[in-house]
Scaffold this active site. Structure first.
Site, PDB file in Angstrom:
ATOM      1  N   SER A 116      -2.600  33.422  86.893  1.00  0.00           N
ATOM      2  CA  SER A 116      -3.435  32.301  87.342  1.00  0.00           C
ATOM      3  C   SER A 116      -2.924  31.908  88.712  1.00  0.00           C
ATOM      4  O   SER A 116      -1.783  32.229  89.082  1.00  0.00           O
ATOM      5  CB  SER A 116      -3.260  31.123  86.377  1.00  0.00           C
ATOM      6  OG  SER A 116      -3.759  29.923  86.940  1.00  0.00           O
TER       7      SER A 116
ATOM      8  N   TYR B 283       1.915  25.641  80.926  1.00  0.00           N
ATOM      9  CA  TYR B 283       1.012  26.649  81.497  1.00  0.00           C
ATOM     10  C   TYR B 283       1.581  27.185  82.816  1.00  0.00           C
ATOM     11  O   TYR B 283       1.631  28.395  83.045  1.00  0.00           O
ATOM     12  CB  TYR B 283      -0.363  26.010  81.719  1.00  0.00           C
ATOM     13  CG  TYR B 283      -1.472  26.961  82.095  1.00  0.00           C
ATOM     14  CD1 TYR B 283      -2.197  27.646  81.118  1.00  0.00           C
ATOM     15  CD2 TYR B 283      -1.825  27.163  83.424  1.00  0.00           C
ATOM     16  CE1 TYR B 283      -3.230  28.506  81.461  1.00  0.00           C
ATOM     17  CE2 TYR B 283      -2.853  28.020  83.774  1.00  0.00           C
ATOM     18  CZ  TYR B 283      -3.556  28.690  82.786  1.00  0.00           C
ATOM     19  OH  TYR B 283      -4.591  29.542  83.143  1.00  0.00           O
TER      20      TYR B 283
HETATM   21  P1  NAD Z   1     -11.141  31.554  76.949  1.00  0.00           P
HETATM   22  O1  NAD Z   1     -10.728  30.373  76.147  1.00  0.00           O
HETATM   23  O2  NAD Z   1     -12.593  31.785  77.272  1.00  0.00           O
HETATM   24  O3  NAD Z   1     -10.606  32.909  76.291  1.00  0.00           O
HETATM   25  C1  NAD Z   1      -9.312  33.006  75.765  1.00  0.00           C
HETATM   26  C2  NAD Z   1      -9.262  34.207  74.865  1.00  0.00           C
HETATM   27  O4  NAD Z   1      -7.958  34.275  74.282  1.00  0.00           O
HETATM   28  C3  NAD Z   1     -10.250  34.135  73.705  1.00  0.00           C
HETATM   29  O5  NAD Z   1     -10.724  35.431  73.388  1.00  0.00           O
HETATM   30  C4  NAD Z   1      -9.375  33.602  72.564  1.00  0.00           C
HETATM   31  O6  NAD Z   1      -9.868  33.939  71.269  1.00  0.00           O
HETATM   32  C5  NAD Z   1      -8.085  34.331  72.868  1.00  0.00           C
HETATM   33  N1  NAD Z   1      -6.917  33.730  72.245  1.00  0.00           N
HETATM   34  C6  NAD Z   1      -6.484  32.441  72.303  1.00  0.00           C
HETATM   35  N2  NAD Z   1      -5.370  32.299  71.555  1.00  0.00           N
HETATM   36  C7  NAD Z   1      -5.112  33.522  71.031  1.00  0.00           C
HETATM   37  C8  NAD Z   1      -4.106  34.028  70.153  1.00  0.00           C
HETATM   38  N3  NAD Z   1      -3.133  33.238  69.672  1.00  0.00           N
HETATM   39  N4  NAD Z   1      -4.152  35.324  69.808  1.00  0.00           N
HETATM   40  C9  NAD Z   1      -5.148  36.147  70.269  1.00  0.00           C
HETATM   41  N5  NAD Z   1      -6.122  35.720  71.092  1.00  0.00           N
HETATM   42  C10 NAD Z   1      -6.085  34.428  71.461  1.00  0.00           C
HETATM   43  O7  NAD Z   1     -10.256  31.453  78.279  1.00  0.00           O
HETATM   44  P2  NAD Z   1     -10.331  32.198  79.689  1.00  0.00           P
HETATM   45  O8  NAD Z   1     -10.569  31.147  80.706  1.00  0.00           O
HETATM   46  O9  NAD Z   1     -11.194  33.400  79.634  1.00  0.00           O
HETATM   47  O10 NAD Z   1      -8.804  32.613  79.826  1.00  0.00           O
HETATM   48  C11 NAD Z   1      -8.358  33.959  79.795  1.00  0.00           C
HETATM   49  C12 NAD Z   1      -7.074  34.060  80.585  1.00  0.00           C
HETATM   50  O11 NAD Z   1      -7.348  33.730  81.945  1.00  0.00           O
HETATM   51  C13 NAD Z   1      -5.981  33.089  80.133  1.00  0.00           C
HETATM   52  O12 NAD Z   1      -4.724  33.728  80.175  1.00  0.00           O
HETATM   53  C14 NAD Z   1      -6.051  31.976  81.163  1.00  0.00           C
HETATM   54  O13 NAD Z   1      -4.833  31.314  81.305  1.00  0.00           O
HETATM   55  C15 NAD Z   1      -6.413  32.768  82.399  1.00  0.00           C
HETATM   56  N6  NAD Z   1      -7.002  31.971  83.473  1.00  0.00           N
HETATM   57  C16 NAD Z   1      -8.154  31.272  83.285  1.00  0.00           C
HETATM   58  C17 NAD Z   1      -8.663  30.529  84.341  1.00  0.00           C
HETATM   59  C18 NAD Z   1      -9.949  29.751  84.221  1.00  0.00           C
HETATM   60  O14 NAD Z   1     -10.249  28.994  85.163  1.00  0.00           O
HETATM   61  N7  NAD Z   1     -10.699  29.892  83.168  1.00  0.00           N
HETATM   62  C19 NAD Z   1      -8.014  30.512  85.569  1.00  0.00           C
HETATM   63  C20 NAD Z   1      -6.841  31.236  85.718  1.00  0.00           C
HETATM   64  C21 NAD Z   1      -6.343  31.963  84.662  1.00  0.00           C
END
Ligand code: NAD
Length: 256
Positions: free
Chosen positions: A138, A151
């Site tokens: 991130s 985080y």
């Molecule tokens: P999201 O909530 O849409 O997806 C998260 C995914 O992780 C889902 O498939 C969920 O089922 C899975 N998950 C959660 N806990 C879990 C566990 N214990 N075991 C297995 N699977 C699990 O979120 P997202 O925004 O797509 O995030 C994905 C990644 O991207 C994360 O690591 C997040 O930190 C990172 N990220 C997101 C953003 C943003 O703005 N959305 C920005 C930077 C980084």
């Protein structure tokens, strides 16, 4: 480009993970999905791209379930060529109010899971002299925000793990890089938009603009499709010597 390769994407039932899984599948990679919630929808979307797809329900906070998933995927498809460590959760609170159980869960899912999946993936990648490990960190792996201690600590740790993995594989055909998105409008971020809307009595659109305006100079969300295209680049021959990078796609957030 990725025909004959197998990609395992953790947390790929939603958001960024699903976007990356679809981009890799569109290049011909077989896909191992993982994550909670609706599985059949994502499975159908991947199958529609004409590749084999399977699913494992490992809870990424549990090392023994990660081991079982990695062994299951290797047995099903022969080897994992591309590992995308993407599963992640968020919790927002000041340090003195941060529930210890949430701290432990964020560190386990956002950081330790990548260590466990990587240690199970590396031997076969080394033996094949080809592999790609992509850690979805991130912009919070590069800079901090208040009220996101677990985080930010986990994502900085994940960028560190990326560099060590890249060093330990530097003379091989295995590469490891991190992707550092700014805001992406997924369920994880929509929760933060909802919290802002409630706290300031704003509409959903107003709350989104406030969220972007605080941090992201482009005032645009990065999309899962754009992040998928970056993952495909890391897997391409042009990515052979891209190693240990923490590549931000963040609308100039970290440039400030
Ligand atoms: P999201 O909530 O849409 O997806 C998260 C995914 O992780 C889902 O498939 C969920 O089922 C899975 N998950 C959660 N806990 C879990 C566990 N214990 N075991 C297995 N699977 C699990 O979120 P997202 O925004 O797509 O995030 C994905 C990644 O991207 C994360 O690591 C997040 O930190 C990172 N990220 C997101 C953003 C943003 O703005 N959305 C920005 C930077 C980084």
């Amino acid at each position: 480009m990725l025909e004959g390769k197998t990609a395992l994407v953790t947390g790929s039932t939603s958001g960024i993970g699903l976007g990356i899984a679809k981009a890799l599948a569109a290049q011909g990679a077989r896909i191992v999905l993982n994550g909670f919630g609706d599985v059949e929808g994502p499975r159908r979307q991947i199958a529609a791209l004409g590749v084999d797809v399977t699913y494992h329900d490992a809870d990424m906070s549990r090392p023994e379930q990660i081991e079982a998933m990695m062994k299951f995927a290797a047995e099903r498809f022969g080897r994992i060529d591309i590992l995308v460590n993407n599963a992640g959760i968020q919790h927002v609170a000041r340090i003195e109010d941060f529930p210890v159980e949430r701290w432990d869960a964020v560190i386990a899912i956002n950081l330790s899971s990548a260590f466990h999946a990587t240690r199970w993936a590396l031997p076969a990648m080394r033996a094949a002299n080809w592999g790609r490990i992509i850690n979805v960190a991130s912009v919070h792996g590069l800079v901090a925000s208040a009220e996101k201690s677990a985080y930010v600590a986990a994502k900085h740790g994940l960028v560190g793990l990326t560099k060590v993995t890249a060093l330990e594989t530097a003379t091989t055909g295995v590469t490891c890089n991190a992707i550092c998105p700014g805001w992406v409008l997924t369920p994880l971020v929509q929760k933060q938009v909802d919290a802002k809307a409630q706290a300031h009595n704003l509409s959903n659109e107003q709350a989104k603009r406030l969220l972007l305006g605080e941090k992201e100079p482009s005032l645009q969300f990065t999309t899962p499709e754009e992040l998928g295209a970056l993952a495909v680049f890391f897997c391409s021959p042009a990515g052979n010597n891209v190693r240990g990078a923490a590549w931000n796609m963040d609308g100039a957030w970290a440039a400030q």
